[in-house]
Each structure stands twice: as structure tokens, then as C-alpha cells.
Design an enzyme around this catalytic site. Structure first.
Site, PDB file in Angstrom:
ATOM      1  N   LYS A  87      50.304  20.633 100.596  1.00 24.52           N
ATOM      2  CA  LYS A  87      50.746  21.744  99.779  1.00 24.52           C
ATOM      3  C   LYS A  87      49.498  22.544  99.544  1.00 24.52           C
ATOM      4  O   LYS A  87      48.457  21.937  99.131  1.00 24.52           O
ATOM      5  CB  LYS A  87      51.441  21.073  98.277  1.00 24.52           C
ATOM      6  CG  LYS A  87      51.757  22.418  97.568  1.00 24.52           C
ATOM      7  CD  LYS A  87      52.481  21.884  96.115  1.00 24.52           C
ATOM      8  CE  LYS A  87      53.052  22.999  95.430  1.00 24.52           C
ATOM      9  NZ  LYS A  87      53.635  22.404  94.250  1.00 24.52           N
ATOM     10  N   SER A 162      58.269  24.439  93.547  1.00 29.40           N
ATOM     11  CA  SER A 162      57.214  25.316  94.019  1.00 29.40           C
ATOM     12  C   SER A 162      56.703  24.691  95.405  1.00 29.40           C
ATOM     13  O   SER A 162      56.373  25.534  96.229  1.00 29.40           O
ATOM     14  CB  SER A 162      56.227  25.459  93.155  1.00 29.40           C
ATOM     15  OG  SER A 162      55.421  24.179  92.762  1.00 29.40           O
ATOM     16  N   SER A 186      58.941  20.434  90.893  1.00 31.88           N
ATOM     17  CA  SER A 186      58.410  21.062  92.037  1.00 31.88           C
ATOM     18  C   SER A 186      58.498  20.144  93.487  1.00 31.88           C
ATOM     19  O   SER A 186      58.416  20.780  94.540  1.00 31.88           O
ATOM     20  CB  SER A 186      57.069  21.830  92.085  1.00 31.88           C
ATOM     21  OG  SER A 186      57.499  22.791  91.358  1.00 31.88           O
TER      22      SER A 186
END
Ligand code: GLN
Length: 493
Positions: A87, A162, A186
Site C-alpha cells: 500500500k 482505504s 481499511s
């Protein structure tokens, strides 16, 4: 070797590489090809590093052939040659780290996050940095300054957020593993939306060093995989004390993967009545109930429990997380990191850099947080939220006196349409009602697929465990996945 290498589990990749059925280079190229084919439709990545990945794969092939020649194949590190994605909220030395924000833009990270270094030391090969909501604030990946990621099951829908880029990359088999972070859901929410397994470990289980801070008392790094057993392998490598993070826990890390089988007959599963409220999509309710019945038929004991303060989790989270975020994001001032906008004085520079650099959702959080922390309001908002947080934590402690794990939905709906919550931040915040409590309490949670809805979209179930008892979560997921096939379902792409 014939067949699609991107469809293999990590364990099959390990075995195939060790047996010489295929090389690290072939394994990597299969994944890069998949990325090339699908990235225009999915947009899982912000940065791809194909050339450095190819170099690493060549090195790994060299290590394999050297080990084969001198009979030391078993001494090779566990992830040698396995492609991974990270990420873009987590630092990797010399790679751009944007956090999905224009305020960081082309910022190049000067160091590698501890947990990522552990994966690299175990031989993993990074292929790229994945898309994220700006500074991890969001539930759809739509607040990314780089544009949204699309759900591989239905590209008119969001992948969740996210960590939506990581979830989508694993679901689309662009990589077998991706790393994400979870402050309020997330990892678990995008795992549910994309039909993959996502582990958010206990607070402190994995070092936060190199994880760009959102809500420092809530943030955890974790992993997306296709199974609980693979997630167990990953956490075993990433977890453990780190002198670079004072909040990382000095708590022994079990060999989660080796200890993955358990006697499910001794497992007590709590089902909290507060998690089966009106407003949940009906197929989610029925599918979760069926999954719980599967556990019962495997011999687990199902116990109804109560987590009475659940309804306060959302307001408490949306005070504490923005409050911590407003403090953490103060550092993006045009001086120390990323882009600088400046046409006048230093104060102008702050205004311009932050005004142009941050997107609307991040600005909303900064304002909410600053308000909640300001003199005269601190006790009424932030102070009060902290007290209620303690009550939420105590709910879990009491529940875990009676049960080993807690089973519930991950999300109230399956993946929604891109743009559906565009002008309704509250509707977006409600996506996380079932995931926020674990972060507030610091306990681990795992999401894994348990079925599809009528539109063929994945439905996830969440198991939460006692603080530092990820082992039982992996065991419970593994025994479910040994007896069912939901985790093997694939998007039709
Ligand atoms: N959607 C939640 C938020 O926007 C949680 C995000 C996260 O876990 N990083 O705060």
C-alpha cells in the site's frame, strides 16, 4: 510448467519454485502480464517497479540454483521469489510514497518500513505500490488523488478502502499477497468487497515504523491473501517487537502457520446481537448466519453475546481518528516533505501547500479533529470519546471471558457503485460500523469470503479475537476454508 501461475497459492508457488517446476522470473512475468492486461480496468497501482522486480527475480533464481546444487534448498527464506504489492501509505526505501495525496506527490521514502524489510529479508519481491484513499481516509479508494481503483468483481463498483488497491490486486491475481493498513476497517472492508482474506492484527503486533501515521492509537499494518493459512504465514514474518516503534509489542510471535490446525470442537464462537441490526443487506445477514451454522456443524459452540456499547463506536472513532489525524498531518507544511507551493511569505506557503495539496476529505478530517481538540471543546468531545472507548474495550474483555472468537458481518452492504456516496460523507462513514470497534479495542480482526450476493458480489465475514490471539483467528478461518470453497471463487474479469 503449464497452467496459469497466478492462480497458485503461495504454498504451491513455494513448492513449485523448490521443485524447479518454474523459475522466479517466470512467476514474476506471469504476474506482470496479468497486471498489464488488467491494470487499465482496475487501477490497483500508483507505482509499478517492474525493472527492479525483474532484477530481484533473477537474483532469486540464482539463489535457487545455487541452493539446489549444494543441497541447501530447505535453508532458503520462506518467500523467496514471491511477488508482493505494498500500500502506498507504507515506506519502501527509494520508492515514491504518495499516500494517495498531492501533498506528498513525488516524495521518495528514505527508509523501508520494518515489516516490509522483514518480508524483503524473507525473499519477497515488490512489484509496486498500491492505490489508497488519501492518507487512508475513506472506504472506497475514491479519495485518492490518483483516481479510484475499481472492483475486479464489477468494475462499476468500488473495491472498498482505504487499502482498495491492495485488495483489488490480490482479488485480480496481480499478486498473491498485498500489504495494507487498517485504522478503522481499511483491510477488512476491502477484503470483504473483493472476496479475499484480510488480517488486521492486534494493535502493536506489527511495527508501525514506516507506516505513515493516520490515527496513531488505531493504525495497524496487515495483509491480504486468498486464505487464512497464507495470512498466517505472512503475519508470522511481519510481526514482532521493533526498537523503532515504542508501541510495538514485546509479546512472543507464535508460528501461526505451523499451528494452523486446531480442534474446532473446543472453539466457542460469540455472536453479538448488536451486529445484526436493521439496515444490513438481507443476503449478508443470511449468508453470515449460514457460515455460523457451518461452524456449528463442524462442532464449534455458538454463544449469543452482547457488546452493549457498539453503537457508540462510530461517533467515538470519528472524534478520535480525526483528532489524531489533525495532529499527524500538521507535518505536511511544505518544508519537510513532498511538494511546496509558495508565492509569498512563510504563512502563505503553509496555506498554499496545504490548501492545494490536501483533498476535501482530508481537509474535513483536519477540521473535525482540530475542533475536537480545541480549548473549551476538548473535554466535551475528545475526552468524552476516550472514556467511551474504554467502555468499548471493556465490552470485548467481558465477551472474551465467555468466548474465543466473535463472528459478525464485515460490512452492512456489499460493494457499492463508484460515486454512490460521493456527496454523503456520513453514508461513507457508516460503511465501517462493524470494523471500527476492533481498532478502538486494539483487538485483531480477520475478514474472509463466505458467499456471494444476488449480484455475484462477495460477502465477507469477520472474526475478532482476544488481543494478541491472532492464532485462534487463523485456525478458525483455516478450518472453515478446509471445509468450504468460497475463498477459491474468482471474479470473471
Ligand atoms: N474508513 C475509515 C476512515 O475513513 C477507516 C479507514 C482506515 O481504516 N484507514 O477513517
Amino acid at each position: 510448467m503449464s497452467g496459469d501461475l497466478t492462480l497458485l497459492s503461495i504454498f504451491e508457488m513455494q513448492a513449485g519454485l523448490r521443485a524447479g517446476d518454474f523459475s522466479c522470473t517466470e512467476l514474476l512475468e506471469a504476474h506482470l502480464q496479468r497486471i498489464h492486461d488488467l491494470e487499465p480496468r482496475i487501477h490497483a497501482f500508483i507505482t509499478l517497479v517492474e525493472e527492479s522486480a525483474r532484477k530481484e527475480a533473477k537474483n532469486a533464481d540464482f539463489r535457487f540454483s545455487a541452493a539446489q546444487n549444494n543441497g541447501q534448498i530447505d535453508d532458503l527464506p520462506a518467500l523467496l521469489g514471491i511477488p508482493i504489492a505494498v500500500k502506498d501509505l507504507i515506506t519502501v526505501k527509494d520508492l515514491r510514497c504518495s499516500c494517495g495525496s498531492n501533498v506528498l506527490g513525488e516524495w521518495i521514502a528514505p527508509f523501508t518500513a520494518t515489516a516490509i524489510q522483514r518480508l524483503l529479508d524473507a525473499g519477497a519481491i515488490i512489484v509496486g505500490k498500491t492505490n489508497t484513499d488519501e492518507f487512508a481516509m475513506g472506504s472506497s479508494t475514491e479519495t485518492s488523488a490518483f483516481g479510484p481503483t475499481f472492483n475486479p468483481w464489477d468494475t462499476s463498483r468500488v473495491p472498498g478502502g482505504s487499502s482498495g488497491g491492495s485488495a483489488a490486486a490480490v482479488a485480480a491475481r496481480m499478486v498473491p499477497v498485498a500489504i495494507g493498513s487498517d485504522t478503522g476497517g481499511s483491510i477488512r472492508q476491502p477484503a470483504a468487497f473483493c472476496g479475499v482474506t484480510g488480517i488486521k492484527p492486534s494493535y502493536g503486533r506489527i511495527s508501525r515504523y514506516g507506516l505513515v501515521a493516520y490515527g496513531s492509537s488505531l493504525d495497524s499494518m496487515g495483509a491480504f491473501t486468498h486464505s487464512g493459512a497464507e495470512a498466517a504465514l505472512l503475519l508470522g514474518i511481519m510481526a514482532g517487537l521493533d526498537k523503532m516503534d515504542a508501541t510495538s509489542a514485546d509479546h512472543p510471535v507464535p508460528n501461526y502457520h505451523k499451528e494452523i490446525t486446531c480442534d474446532i470442537k473446543r472453539l466457542r464462537i460469540g455472536v453479538p446481537r448488536e451486529y445484526f441490526i436493521d439496515g444490513i443487506q438481507s443476503e449478508i445477514k443470511t449468508t453470515i448466519k449460514t457460515a455460523i451454522e457451518t461452524y456449528r456443524s463442524l462442532g464449534a459452540e455458538i454463544v449469543e453475546i452482547s457488546l452493549p456499547h457498539t453503537k457508540y463506536a462510530l461517533p467515538v472513532y470519528y472524534l478520535i481518528a480525526p483528532a489524531e489525524a489533525s495532529a499527524n498531518l500538521a507535518r505536511y507544511d511544505g518544508i519537510r516533505f513532498g511538494t511546496r507551493q509558495s508565492t509569498g511569505s512563510m504563512i502563505d506557503m503553509f496555506f498554499e501547500t496545504r490548501g492545494q495539496g490536501f483533498g476535501p476529505e482530508v481537509k474535513r478530517r483536519i477540521m473535525l479533529g482540530t475542533y475536537a481538540l480545541s480549548a473549551g471543546y476538548y473535554d466535551a468531545y475528545y475526552g468524552q470519546a476516550q472514556k467511551v472507548r474504554t467502555l468499548i474495550k471493556q465490552d470485548f474483555e467481558k465477551a472474551f471471558d465467555k468466548v474465543d472468537v466473535i463472528a459478525c458481518p464485515v460490512t452492512p452492504t456489499t460493494a457499492f457503485k463508484v460515486g454512490e456516496h460521493g456527496d454523503d460523507p456520513l453514508a461513507m462513514y457508516l460503511e465501517d460500523v462493524f470494523t471500527l470497534p476492533a481498532n478502538l479495542a486494539g483487538v485483531p480482526g480477520i475478514a474472509f469470503p463466505v458467499g456471494l450476493d444476488l449480484e455475484n458480489l462477495p460477502i465477507g465475514m469477520q472474526l475478532m479475537g482476544k488481543r494478541f490471539n491472532e492464532k485462534t483467528l487463523f485456525q478458525a478461518v483455516h478450518s472453515f476454508q478446509q471445509n468450504t470453497k468460497f475463498h477459491l471463487q474468482k471474479p470473471l474479469l
